[in-house]
Design a protein around this motif. Structure first.
Motif, PDB file in Angstrom:
ATOM      1  N   PRO A 128       0.811  -1.223   0.000  1.00 25.77           N
ATOM      2  CA  PRO A 128       0.000   0.000   0.000  1.00 25.77           C
ATOM      3  C   PRO A 128       0.848   1.279   0.000  1.00 25.77           C
ATOM      4  O   PRO A 128       0.441   2.284  -0.578  1.00 25.77           O
ATOM      5  CB  PRO A 128      -0.800  -0.102   1.313  1.00 25.77           C
ATOM      6  N   GLN A 129       2.011   1.229   0.617  1.00 21.77           N
ATOM      7  CA  GLN A 129       2.877   2.416   0.641  1.00 21.77           C
ATOM      8  C   GLN A 129       3.420   2.704  -0.759  1.00 21.77           C
ATOM      9  O   GLN A 129       3.502   3.851  -1.180  1.00 21.77           O
ATOM     10  CB  GLN A 129       4.016   2.239   1.652  1.00 21.77           C
ATOM     11  N   ALA A 130       3.791   1.627  -1.467  1.00 12.75           N
ATOM     12  CA  ALA A 130       4.263   1.802  -2.853  1.00 12.75           C
ATOM     13  C   ALA A 130       3.131   2.370  -3.706  1.00 12.75           C
ATOM     14  O   ALA A 130       3.347   3.253  -4.549  1.00 12.75           O
ATOM     15  CB  ALA A 130       4.749   0.470  -3.413  1.00 12.75           C
ATOM     16  N   GLU A 131       1.913   1.875  -3.475  1.00 20.45           N
ATOM     17  CA  GLU A 131       0.752   2.390  -4.225  1.00 20.45           C
ATOM     18  C   GLU A 131       0.550   3.869  -3.951  1.00 20.45           C
ATOM     19  O   GLU A 131       0.290   4.656  -4.853  1.00 20.45           O
ATOM     20  CB  GLU A 131      -0.511   1.602  -3.853  1.00 20.45           C
ATOM     21  N   PHE A 132       0.699   4.257  -2.701  1.00 18.99           N
ATOM     22  CA  PHE A 132       0.563   5.663  -2.344  1.00 18.99           C
ATOM     23  C   PHE A 132       1.557   6.519  -3.126  1.00 18.99           C
ATOM     24  O   PHE A 132       1.234   7.602  -3.603  1.00 18.99           O
ATOM     25  CB  PHE A 132       0.786   5.859  -0.840  1.00 18.99           C
ATOM     26  N   LEU A 133       2.767   5.995  -3.285  1.00 21.98           N
ATOM     27  CA  LEU A 133       3.804   6.738  -4.004  1.00 21.98           C
ATOM     28  C   LEU A 133       3.560   6.711  -5.512  1.00 21.98           C
ATOM     29  O   LEU A 133       4.199   7.440  -6.256  1.00 21.98           O
ATOM     30  CB  LEU A 133       5.189   6.143  -3.697  1.00 21.98           C
ATOM     31  N   GLY A 134       2.668   5.849  -5.956  1.00 21.01           N
ATOM     32  CA  GLY A 134       2.437   5.698  -7.389  1.00 21.01           C
ATOM     33  C   GLY A 134       3.514   4.860  -8.055  1.00 21.01           C
ATOM     34  O   GLY A 134       3.762   4.986  -9.253  1.00 21.01           O
ATOM     35  N   LEU A 135       4.145   3.990  -7.283  1.00 17.99           N
ATOM     36  CA  LEU A 135       5.209   3.143  -7.824  1.00 17.99           C
ATOM     37  C   LEU A 135       4.695   1.713  -7.992  1.00 17.99           C
ATOM     38  O   LEU A 135       3.761   1.295  -7.309  1.00 17.99           O
ATOM     39  CB  LEU A 135       6.423   3.137  -6.890  1.00 17.99           C
TER      40      LEU A 135
END
Ligand SMILES: [Fe+2]
Ligand SMILES: [Fe+2]
Lengths: 319, 95
Positions: A239-246
Motif C-alpha cells: 500500500p505504501q508503494a501504491e501511495f507513491l504511485g510506484l
C-alpha cells in the motif's frame, strides 16, 4: 535415602522453564553453551550489519542534494554506528571479545546482512534504503525487543527507538522524488526495481530451509519465522508503494482475499546464496573498506592508549 | 599490529535532573575522559542525558545469580515490613 517422587529438573530444564515463563536471561546466569553460541553469532552478525550498513549510505553523504538531506543522512549513518556499538557491547556480555568479532568480520569468517552487498547507484537509493531496508530491519527488530537475553533485548529497545526516523526520512526522499519531475519519479521506480527483491531476502531463507529457526523459537530468541516476517513486510509495503504511485516489480503480486494477505512471487534464492557466499556485487568492496578503515585507525587507537598510560604515570607521580 | 584492546567501561546516564543515573550499556575507551565523550556520542544523541558516569567494567562487583535465592532469602518471610500487613479499621483516615 531418595524420597523425591519426581526427579529434580536438570539445569537445562530449569533454564527452559525460565524461558517459557518469559523470565529474561542475564549475563551471569547459567545458560546452555549452544544458547550462548547462537546468541554470540546472531548479535555479532547483527552488529556487523550495522557497521557495514554505514557504507552504502556513507557513499552519498558528500553528494546529498541539499544541506538538509546531508545532515539527515549523516545523522542516520551515525545512528547505525551507534547501533553497531550497542550490539557489540551486548555480545561482549556473553564473553565474546570485540577484537575477535572485528577480526572475524574482516577475515570474511563472520557474516553480515547481504543487503549491504548491493550498490547504491542513485540518490533514490537513499530513499529505498531508508524506506525498504530500514523498514525490513524494523520488522525484524521489534520482536527482538522481547528476545529472551536481557542485554540484547535492551539494546534492541534503544535501536528501535531510533529506526523509525530512518524509515520516515527514506519515505520522504521517495515521496519528494515521486512528486517531482518525470525523470525523478523514474529514478524512484528504477531504485525500487533494484531494491525490492534484495529487501525480501533480508528476512533470511525460507522456513523450510532454516534449520536453526525451531531452536531459536524455543529459546525465544526469535519470535516469528522468516516467512512470517516476509509476509508481514509485503503486506505493509505494497500500500505504501501504491501511495507513491510506484509499481512493485513482482508480476505475481496479488491480494488474496481469503488469506487477507498478498500472494507474491518466489525470491531468487540462487542469487541470495551467491551473495551470502561472498559473490555479490559489492562484497569485496565492503570488506576492503572496513579493513582499510580499521587499519588506518590503528595509530589512533595506539596513541590514545599511550596518552592514557602517560597521564596515569603523571598522576601517579603527583599523588 | 598486535595491540591491546581499549578497556571496557560501563555507562550510567541521568536522564534528567532529579532522577538516578541508570545503567545503559558499555563501550571501549582508552581512559575515563574519552569514555565520557564516547558515551555522549553513543548514548545521548537525542538529549537522553544531563549527566554521565563511567566506571571501568573490571571495577564492578556483582552478587552471584546462582546464590540469589539464598542471598535474598532473609527478606522473603518478613511480610510485616509492608504496610499491607496491617489491618487498619475503616473509620481511621489518613493512614
Ligand atoms: Fe540500525
Ligand atoms: Fe537504521
Amino acid at each position: 535415602m531418595e524420597t523425591l517422587e519426581k526427579p529434580a529438573l536438570t539445569q537445562e530444564e530449569q533454564f527452559q522453564a525460565r524461558i517459557d515463563a518469559d523470565v529474561r536471561i542475564e549475563p551471569k546466569d547459567w545458560m546452555p553453551e549452544a544458547y550462548r553460541k547462537t546468541l554470540i553469532r546472531q548479535i555479532s552478525q547483527h552488529a556487523h550489519s550495522e557497521l557495514v550498513g554505514m557504507l552504502p549510505e556513507g557513499n552519498w553523504i558528500t553528494r546529498a542534494p541539499s544541506l538538509k538531506r546531508k545532515s539527515i543522512l549523516l545523522s542516520k549513518v551515525q545512528d547505525e554506528a551507534g547501533h553497531g556499538l550497542y550490539l557489540y557491547s551486548a555480545a561482549e556480555t556473553l564473553g565474546a571479545s570485540r577484537d575477535q568479532m572485528l577480526a572475524d568480520l574482516h577475515s570474511g569468517k563472520a557474516k553480515y546482512s547481504s543487503i549491504f552487498n548491493y550498490p547504491t547507484l542513485s540518490w533514490a537509493d537513499m530513499g529505498c534504503v531508508g524506506w525498504l531496508v530500514d523498514g525490513a530491519a524494523i520488522l525484524n527488530q521489534v520482536p527482538l525487543c522481547r528476545t529472551s537475553y536481557g542485554p540484547y533485548a535492551r539494546a534492541m529497545v534503544r535501536v528501535c527507538k531510533e529506526e523509525s526516523f530512518h524509515q520516515r526520512q527514506g519515505f520522504e526522499v521517495m515521496q519528494t522524488l515521486c512528486e517531482g519531475a518525470p525523470a525523478q519519479k523514474e529514478m524512484a521506480q528504477e531504485a525500487l526495481n533494484r531494491w525490492w527483491w534484495p529487501t525480501l531476502m533480508m528476512f533470511g531463507p525460507k522456513d523450510s530451509e532454516s534449520p536453526n529457526t525451531e531452536q531459536s523459537m524455543k529459546w525465544r530468541i526469535k519470535r516469528f519465522t522468516n516467512d512470517e516476517l516476509r509476509q508481514k513486510f509485503v503486506d505493509m509495503m505494497v500500500p505504501q508503494a501504491e501511495f507513491l504511485g510506484l509499481t512493485v516489480p513482482d508480476p505475481a503480486l496479488k491480494w488474496n482475499e481469503e488469506r487477507k494477505a498478498y500472494d507474491f512471487g518466489e525470491v531468487n534464492w540462487e542469487e541470495f546464496w551467491q551473495v551470502v557466499k561472498g559473490n555479490g556485487l559489492c562484497n569485496a568492496d565492503r570488506l576492503q573498506a572496513r579493513v582499510q578503515a580499521h587499519e588506518e585507525g590503528a595509530w589512533v587507537r595506539e596513541a590514545a592508549l599511550a596518552h592514557a598510560a602517560k597521564r596515569k604515570a603523571r598522576e601517579g607521580v603527583g599523588a | 599490529m598486535n595491540q591491546a584492546e581499549w578497556p571496557l567501561w560501563e555507562v550510567f546516564i541521568r536522564n534528567k535532573q532529579g532522577l538516578d543515573h541508570k545503567h545503559v550499556g558499555s563501550l571501549h575507551a582508552a581512559d575515563a575522559t574519552m569514555a565520557i565523550q564516547n558515551a555522549r556520542d553513543v548514548y545521548t544523541r537525542r538529549l537522553e542525558g544531563v549527566s554521565i558516569w563511567v566506571v571501568e567494567s573490571t571495577h564492578i562487583h556483582a552478587s552471584n545469580p546462582d546464590d540469589a535465592e539464598a542471598f535474598f532469602d532473609p527478606a522473603a518471610d518478613k511480610v510485616y515490613r509492608h504496610p499491607t500487613f496491617y489491618d487498619v479499621p475503616d473509620s481511621i483516615k489518613h493512614m
